[in-house]
Design an enzyme around this catalytic site. Structure first.
Site, PDB file in Angstrom:
ATOM      1  N   GLY A   1       0.815  -1.217   0.000  1.00 51.08           N
ATOM      2  CA  GLY A   1       0.000   0.000   0.000  1.00 51.08           C
ATOM      3  C   GLY A   1       0.840   1.254   0.000  1.00 51.08           C
ATOM      4  CB  SER A   2       4.146   1.763  -0.676  1.00 50.49           C
ATOM      5  OG  SER A   2       4.328   0.653  -1.534  1.00 50.49           O
TER       6      SER A   2
ATOM      7  CB  ILE B   1       2.075   6.552   5.977  1.00 50.48           C
ATOM      8  CG1 ILE B   1       1.441   7.691   6.804  1.00 50.48           C
ATOM      9  CG2 ILE B   1       3.172   5.872   6.782  1.00 50.48           C
ATOM     10  CD1 ILE B   1       0.685   7.222   8.029  1.00 50.48           C
ATOM     11  N   GLY B   2       2.914   5.135   3.256  1.00 51.04           N
ATOM     12  CA  GLY B   2       3.697   4.109   2.581  1.00 51.04           C
ATOM     13  C   GLY B   2       4.639   4.678   1.546  1.00 51.04           C
TER      14      GLY B   2
ATOM     15  CE1 TYR C   1      -7.884   1.955   8.844  1.00 54.72           C
ATOM     16  CE2 TYR C   1      -8.209   3.359  10.762  1.00 54.72           C
ATOM     17  CZ  TYR C   1      -7.419   2.922   9.721  1.00 54.72           C
ATOM     18  OH  TYR C   1      -6.165   3.464   9.547  1.00 54.72           O
TER      19      TYR C   1
END
Length: 264
Positions: free
Chosen positions: A14-15, A19-20, A154
């Site tokens: 997930g980058s 943040i990733g 979540y």
């Protein structure tokens, strides 16, 4: 400070943004060999182009994998059978009340946020133990402890990652492998910027005013009283991934700007 990450092989799920993506940039700055991941070809290629433009002499590759598919990890492992560092960052959420959150919502969030991390860790952790060194890092969230009413599903998945991280760390006793989690707070990702802009237009206010009101009303416990920059979270991820962090194992490190009350 030299984090001794040169030539370390890194996978970050997930980058392609947020943040990733910032973690990927920091690893490249430190000379690591980085593989990023996205769920569509377009997003992945766009992220790769940006990274290659900024770091033309670095080793950076990408793998398309949509972790809503329970078999997605298989293509990742096939293309990248070994890594030194695994950053389990991929995550999705749905802002809904508990009553509105369907079984499908729950199952999809668990599939992406938890099961993807389980499946990849199950493959890479034994290999790290065999080679004698490795790092696994889970990216959780302040929501694991604050649990907003519209993010119960979540939050549950992010709390699960904390248990998973601690449990896996206990299997590394006496090795040079560590497993940790970070707990970011509200961070100024692309998604957060869109949220602030949309709310600003809706309420006829500036994004700065919306941000100020968010911390007054939704995160009054925050000591930082602003959104963290993605780089501020990435810097902690880099340290915990480095050989310098050998004495930190089984930890859940807050990077939340003090929003989670208490000392634990």
């Amino acid at each position: 400070m030299d984090l001794r990450l040169t030539d370390k092989k890194v996978l970050i799920t997930g980058s392609t943004s947020g943040i990733g993506f910032e973690i990927a940039k920091r690893f490249l700055e430190e000379g690591a060999s980085v593989t990023i991941n996205g769920r569509s070809d377009d997003n992945l290629q766009n992220a790769l182009d940006r990274l290659k433009e900024s770091f033309p002499d670095s080793s950076v590759n990408g793998i398309v994998a949509d972790f809503r598919n329970p078999k997605a990890h298989e293509s990742v492992i096939k293309l990248l059978p070994e890594v030194d560092i695994l950053i389990n960052n991929v995550g999705i959420y749905a802002s809904k009340t508990f009553d509105e959150t369907s079984d499908q919502d729950w199952e999809e969030m668990f599939q992406v946020n938890v099961m993807a991390a389980i499946r990849l860790s199950r493959h890479y952790l034994p290999q790290m133990k065999k080679t004698g060194w490795g790092r696994i890092l889970f990216v959780s969230s302040e929501c694991a402890q604050l649990v907003p009413e519209d993010l119960i599903a979540y939050s549950t998945t992010k709390a699960a990652l904390l248990a998973l991280s601690r449990g896996l760390a206990q299997t590394t006793k006496g090795t040079e492998v560590t497993v940790n989690a970070i707990i970011p707070g509200s961070t100024l990702t692309e998604g957060a910027k869109i949220f602030l802009q949309q709310q600003a237009e809706k309420e006829n206010k500036s994004p700065g005013k919306i941000s100020e009101e968010f911390f007054q009303e939704a995160r009054p416990s925050s000591l930082l009283q602003r959104f963290a920059e993605p780089k501020e979270v990435a810097d902690m991820a880099l340290f915990l991934s480095s050989p310098l962090s050998a004495a930190t194992n089984g930890a859940a490190i807050k990077v939340d700007g003090g929003s989670i009350p208490g000392i634990f």
